[in-house]
Design a protein around this motif. Sequence first.
Motif, PDB file in Angstrom:
ATOM      1  N   GLN A 163       0.790  -1.066  -0.197  1.00  0.00           N
ATOM      2  CA  GLN A 163       0.163   0.334   0.248  1.00  0.00           C
ATOM      3  C   GLN A 163       0.919   1.137  -0.014  1.00  0.00           C
ATOM      4  OE1 GLN A 163      -3.219   0.054   2.608  1.00  0.00           O
ATOM      5  NE2 GLN A 163      -3.076  -1.775   2.660  1.00  0.00           N
ATOM      6  N   VAL A 164       1.440   1.726  -0.562  1.00  0.00           N
ATOM      7  CA  VAL A 164       1.974   2.975  -1.314  1.00  0.00           C
ATOM      8  C   VAL A 164       1.709   3.850  -0.894  1.00  0.00           C
ATOM      9  CG1 VAL A 164       3.254   4.129  -3.228  1.00  0.00           C
ATOM     10  CG2 VAL A 164       3.052   2.286  -3.325  1.00  0.00           C
ATOM     11  N   VAL A 165       2.069   5.016   0.742  1.00  0.00           N
ATOM     12  CA  VAL A 165       2.447   6.157   0.351  1.00  0.00           C
ATOM     13  C   VAL A 165       3.313   7.352  -0.004  1.00  0.00           C
ATOM     14  CG1 VAL A 165       1.659   7.483   2.561  1.00  0.00           C
ATOM     15  CG2 VAL A 165       1.631   5.392   2.927  1.00  0.00           C
ATOM     16  N   PRO A 166       3.522   7.991  -0.594  1.00  0.00           N
ATOM     17  CA  PRO A 166       4.261   8.632  -1.036  1.00  0.00           C
ATOM     18  C   PRO A 166       5.036   9.396  -0.129  1.00  0.00           C
ATOM     19  CG  PRO A 166       1.894   9.689  -2.117  1.00  0.00           C
ATOM     20  CD  PRO A 166       1.396   8.581  -1.294  1.00  0.00           C
ATOM     21  N   ALA A 167       5.172   9.071   1.115  1.00  0.00           N
ATOM     22  CA  ALA A 167       5.814  10.542   1.845  1.00  0.00           C
ATOM     23  C   ALA A 167       7.331  10.130   2.101  1.00  0.00           C
ATOM     24  CB  ALA A 167       5.093  10.039   3.048  1.00  0.00           C
ATOM     25  N   ARG A 168       7.732  11.343   2.489  1.00  0.00           N
ATOM     26  CA  ARG A 168       9.389  10.765   2.564  1.00  0.00           C
ATOM     27  C   ARG A 168      10.355   9.714   3.196  1.00  0.00           C
ATOM     28  NH1 ARG A 168      14.415  12.943   0.601  1.00  0.00           N
ATOM     29  NH2 ARG A 168      15.537  13.418   2.446  1.00  0.00           N
ATOM     30  N   VAL A 169       9.222   9.917   4.450  1.00  0.00           N
ATOM     31  CA  VAL A 169       9.100   8.677   5.525  1.00  0.00           C
ATOM     32  C   VAL A 169       7.730   7.783   5.814  1.00  0.00           C
ATOM     33  CG1 VAL A 169      10.613   7.666   8.182  1.00  0.00           C
ATOM     34  CG2 VAL A 169      11.535   9.090   6.623  1.00  0.00           C
ATOM     35  N   VAL A 170       7.993   6.725   5.946  1.00  0.00           N
ATOM     36  CA  VAL A 170       6.230   6.149   6.168  1.00  0.00           C
ATOM     37  C   VAL A 170       6.912   5.138   7.169  1.00  0.00           C
ATOM     38  CG1 VAL A 170       4.592   4.364   5.572  1.00  0.00           C
ATOM     39  CG2 VAL A 170       5.223   5.961   4.227  1.00  0.00           C
ATOM     40  N   ASP A 171       6.175   4.805   8.387  1.00  0.00           N
ATOM     41  CA  ASP A 171       6.457   3.895   9.770  1.00  0.00           C
ATOM     42  C   ASP A 171       5.483   2.989   9.663  1.00  0.00           C
ATOM     43  OD1 ASP A 171       5.924   3.149  11.801  1.00  0.00           O
ATOM     44  OD2 ASP A 171       7.140   4.778  13.489  1.00  0.00           O
ATOM     45  N   ASP A 172       5.358   2.072   9.473  1.00  0.00           N
ATOM     46  CA  ASP A 172       4.065   1.316   9.499  1.00  0.00           C
ATOM     47  C   ASP A 172       4.764  -0.385  10.652  1.00  0.00           C
ATOM     48  OD1 ASP A 172       1.801   0.185   8.874  1.00  0.00           O
ATOM     49  OD2 ASP A 172       2.500  -1.516   7.340  1.00  0.00           O
ATOM     50  N   GLY A 173       4.951   0.605  11.882  1.00  0.00           N
ATOM     51  CA  GLY A 173       4.990  -0.539  12.792  1.00  0.00           C
ATOM     52  C   GLY A 173       6.510  -0.804  13.036  1.00  0.00           C
ATOM     53  N   ASP A 174       6.359  -1.896  12.577  1.00  0.00           N
ATOM     54  CA  ASP A 174       7.805  -2.825  12.113  1.00  0.00           C
ATOM     55  C   ASP A 174       8.218  -2.422  11.251  1.00  0.00           C
ATOM     56  OD1 ASP A 174       5.967  -4.822  11.433  1.00  0.00           O
ATOM     57  OD2 ASP A 174       6.421  -6.102  12.587  1.00  0.00           O
ATOM     58  N   LEU A 175       7.565  -1.458  10.368  1.00  0.00           N
ATOM     59  CA  LEU A 175       8.503  -1.771   8.958  1.00  0.00           C
ATOM     60  C   LEU A 175       8.405   0.014   8.972  1.00  0.00           C
ATOM     61  CD1 LEU A 175       9.380  -2.767   6.201  1.00  0.00           C
ATOM     62  CD2 LEU A 175       7.042  -2.511   5.430  1.00  0.00           C
ATOM     63  N   VAL A 176       9.396   0.457   8.333  1.00  0.00           N
ATOM     64  CA  VAL A 176      10.073   1.482   8.443  1.00  0.00           C
ATOM     65  C   VAL A 176      10.921   2.343   7.264  1.00  0.00           C
ATOM     66  CG1 VAL A 176      10.614   4.223   9.415  1.00  0.00           C
ATOM     67  CG2 VAL A 176       9.691   2.389  11.217  1.00  0.00           C
ATOM     68  N   THR A 177      10.144   2.745   6.168  1.00  0.00           N
ATOM     69  CA  THR A 177      10.465   3.205   5.339  1.00  0.00           C
ATOM     70  C   THR A 177      10.764   4.155   4.952  1.00  0.00           C
ATOM     71  OG1 THR A 177       8.301   3.008   3.766  1.00  0.00           O
ATOM     72  CG2 THR A 177       9.603   0.568   4.121  1.00  0.00           C
ATOM     73  N   GLY A 178      12.115   4.364   3.483  1.00  0.00           N
ATOM     74  CA  GLY A 178      12.196   5.875   3.315  1.00  0.00           C
ATOM     75  C   GLY A 178      11.699   6.074   2.478  1.00  0.00           C
ATOM     76  N   GLY A 179      12.377   7.401   1.124  1.00  0.00           N
ATOM     77  CA  GLY A 179      11.620   7.532  -0.064  1.00  0.00           C
ATOM     78  C   GLY A 179      13.049   7.535  -0.702  1.00  0.00           C
ATOM     79  N   GLY A 180      13.374   8.545  -1.477  1.00  0.00           N
ATOM     80  CA  GLY A 180      14.663   8.247  -2.604  1.00  0.00           C
ATOM     81  C   GLY A 180      15.761   8.551  -1.903  1.00  0.00           C
ATOM     82  N   VAL A 181      16.890   8.416  -2.054  1.00  0.00           N
ATOM     83  CA  VAL A 181      18.105   8.036  -1.729  1.00  0.00           C
ATOM     84  C   VAL A 181      18.911   9.443  -0.470  1.00  0.00           C
ATOM     85  CG1 VAL A 181      19.499   9.506  -3.042  1.00  0.00           C
ATOM     86  CG2 VAL A 181      20.666   7.295  -2.229  1.00  0.00           C
ATOM     87  N   THR A 182      18.354  10.212  -0.523  1.00  0.00           N
ATOM     88  CA  THR A 182      18.981  10.570   0.346  1.00  0.00           C
ATOM     89  C   THR A 182      18.072  10.824   1.840  1.00  0.00           C
ATOM     90  OG1 THR A 182      17.578  12.900   0.065  1.00  0.00           O
ATOM     91  CG2 THR A 182      19.875  12.700  -0.714  1.00  0.00           C
TER      92      THR A 182
END
Length: 227
Positions: A163-182
């Motif tokens: 489920q894509v969220v177009p944010a810089r950082v997405v906190d989904d509990g035990d999964l935290v994802t970042g966007g572009g390389v920086t």
Amino acid sequence: MHAQIVLFDGFDLLDVIAPYEVLYAGGAASDGAVDVELVSAEGRREVVGGTGGVTLWATAALDPERAGLVVVPGAAGRVGTPGETPDEDAGARTPDEFLSVLLGRAVQTGLPSLLKAAMDRPGLTVATVCGGSLLLGLAGLLKGRRATTHHLALETLAETGAQVVPARVVDDGDLVTGGGVTSGLDLGLYLLEREVGPKIAHAVEELFAYERRGVVWRDRGPAPSAP
């Protein structure tokens, strides 16, 4: 908190170095509350990155039983679909290989099973920078999970079931994802704030003369109204 940052052949250098430096500095600022190491699925080895052939040394094997945090970088290469299948027997990569090829190779190693074990382990957080979420998605580990990645690959990430969220950082509990390389800087600072505390995160921000960008997306509060 013991953090392990994963290396695989073709990794993006900044995806690795940015969170490594932030977490390392956080450990120094917190009298050792955080320690960080570079690992690979295969264990101790030299790992060739996808940025000009720069190599880093993995000091240990990825071990979900030891880690409290596992950070997965993306690969460094061209976005798009290769026109022909690369020669797998050539043994060497060219600097302009496609991301899909580099990530596809990583998925064919023992890395996905270790990452699945990490995501299944209670209390362990898995984080990704840029194309690292694509690696998880290609391995079938993001179905139904909220995540982000580089803006040019959001559609591809959605195709993996995330489920894509177009944010810089997405906190989904035990999964935290970042966007572009920086975003590796923002991701590392947010993880410090979340796991160790805002005072430590702020101290590292001051040390690096860098302020985080954007709002960290979390599944809290009311949903915005449709425009």
